[in-house]
Scaffold this active site. Sequence first.
Site, PDB file in Angstrom:
ATOM      1  N   SER A 199      -3.723   6.204   8.875  1.00 38.29           N
ATOM      2  CA  SER A 199      -2.429   5.676   9.289  1.00 38.29           C
ATOM      3  C   SER A 199      -1.458   6.826   9.482  1.00 38.29           C
ATOM      4  O   SER A 199      -1.292   7.661   8.585  1.00 38.29           O
ATOM      5  CB  SER A 199      -1.874   4.711   8.229  1.00 38.29           C
ATOM      6  OG  SER A 199      -2.685   3.573   8.096  1.00 38.29           O
ATOM      7  N   GLY A 201       1.905   6.356  10.494  1.00 40.93           N
ATOM      8  CA  GLY A 201       3.240   5.805  10.629  1.00 40.93           C
ATOM      9  C   GLY A 201       3.510   5.294  12.028  1.00 40.93           C
ATOM     10  O   GLY A 201       2.682   4.610  12.633  1.00 40.93           O
ATOM     11  N   GLY A 204       0.962   5.557  14.991  1.00 42.70           N
ATOM     12  CA  GLY A 204      -0.236   4.745  15.140  1.00 42.70           C
ATOM     13  C   GLY A 204      -1.368   5.154  14.232  1.00 42.70           C
ATOM     14  O   GLY A 204      -1.151   5.488  13.053  1.00 42.70           O
ATOM     15  N   GLY A 230       0.166  -0.910   6.435  1.00 41.50           N
ATOM     16  CA  GLY A 230      -1.182  -0.393   6.234  1.00 41.50           C
ATOM     17  C   GLY A 230      -2.168  -1.487   5.864  1.00 41.50           C
ATOM     18  O   GLY A 230      -3.341  -1.445   6.250  1.00 41.50           O
ATOM     19  N   ASP A 231      -1.691  -2.501   5.116  1.00 38.72           N
ATOM     20  CA  ASP A 231      -2.548  -3.624   4.764  1.00 38.72           C
ATOM     21  C   ASP A 231      -2.921  -4.428   6.007  1.00 38.72           C
ATOM     22  O   ASP A 231      -4.026  -4.976   6.094  1.00 38.72           O
ATOM     23  CB  ASP A 231      -1.857  -4.519   3.744  1.00 38.72           C
ATOM     24  CG  ASP A 231      -1.465  -3.759   2.483  1.00 38.72           C
ATOM     25  OD1 ASP A 231      -2.211  -2.837   2.105  1.00 38.72           O
ATOM     26  OD2 ASP A 231      -0.431  -4.086   1.891  1.00 38.72           O
TER      27      ASP A 231
END
Length: 285
Positions: A199, A201, A204, A230-231
Amino acid sequence: ILTVTLNAALDVTYDVDALVAPGTNRVRSVVQRAGGKGVNVARTLHALAHDVVLTGFAGAEVKAELRTAGLHDEFVDTPGRRTITVVDGVDATVLCEPGPVISAEQWAFLIEQVHSLAVDASAVVLSGSLPPGVPEDAYAQLGRAAGDHPVLLDTSGPALLAGLAATPAVVKPNRDELAELGASPESLLAGGAGAVVVSCGAEGLTAVTDAGSWRARPPEVVTGNPTGAGDAVVAALAATVAEPWPERLRDAVALSAATVLAPVAGEFDRAAYERFRPAVTVEEI
């Protein structure tokens, strides 16, 4: 899809005009609901109409809220835990209480439960921090308990490195977590991961796999509550285990960006998700 949350919590979200620290902050609204990384993943999958079962360790308030939300949980009962998130419309500040101490008997019971529940799962998600009392190689043990089913691992620090021993299909660190480990996607692949999705931020995702590497970018910069973004990536990757990597990444970036636009973790802006998905840029690197 089975999600495992070892450190589930009652999430309390405070909405403020601007966070002042030190100082007094007036809260505009308060939302309380069950949380934890695997819980957020399960909420997102449930909203996308996937069959999902949750397990791990959780207190009574968490289990009650999940029942109200229509989610099927098989959590092992423990004392409760809370997290506090302060959202000011631009960013979020999170305070996490430590989890309850897990006994050897509770840990052994969970291992057997994951082994049993994974039999009917298309994918197994292992995510979040480790509560006191569980072994450092907790995720390696859980990954092995999942058998031949694809395992997606989303954690950090020593727990992430130890979890590689179970050869998870995907690990999903963020850029800061990689830096803290002094690791690279290639080193995690060498350590046992089948693929590494990082990830980055607002920029992408970057995926490094044995089949190739890709970078996926959202069509526009979004602002809001990044908690749970992120989940959402993990939820999308779990739901698309049979699809090619470019499609998996396109879906993950769109869902993650749509999650930032939602007020609390585990929710997403459905209209934005549908709008973003065809516009996500995926390039091989």
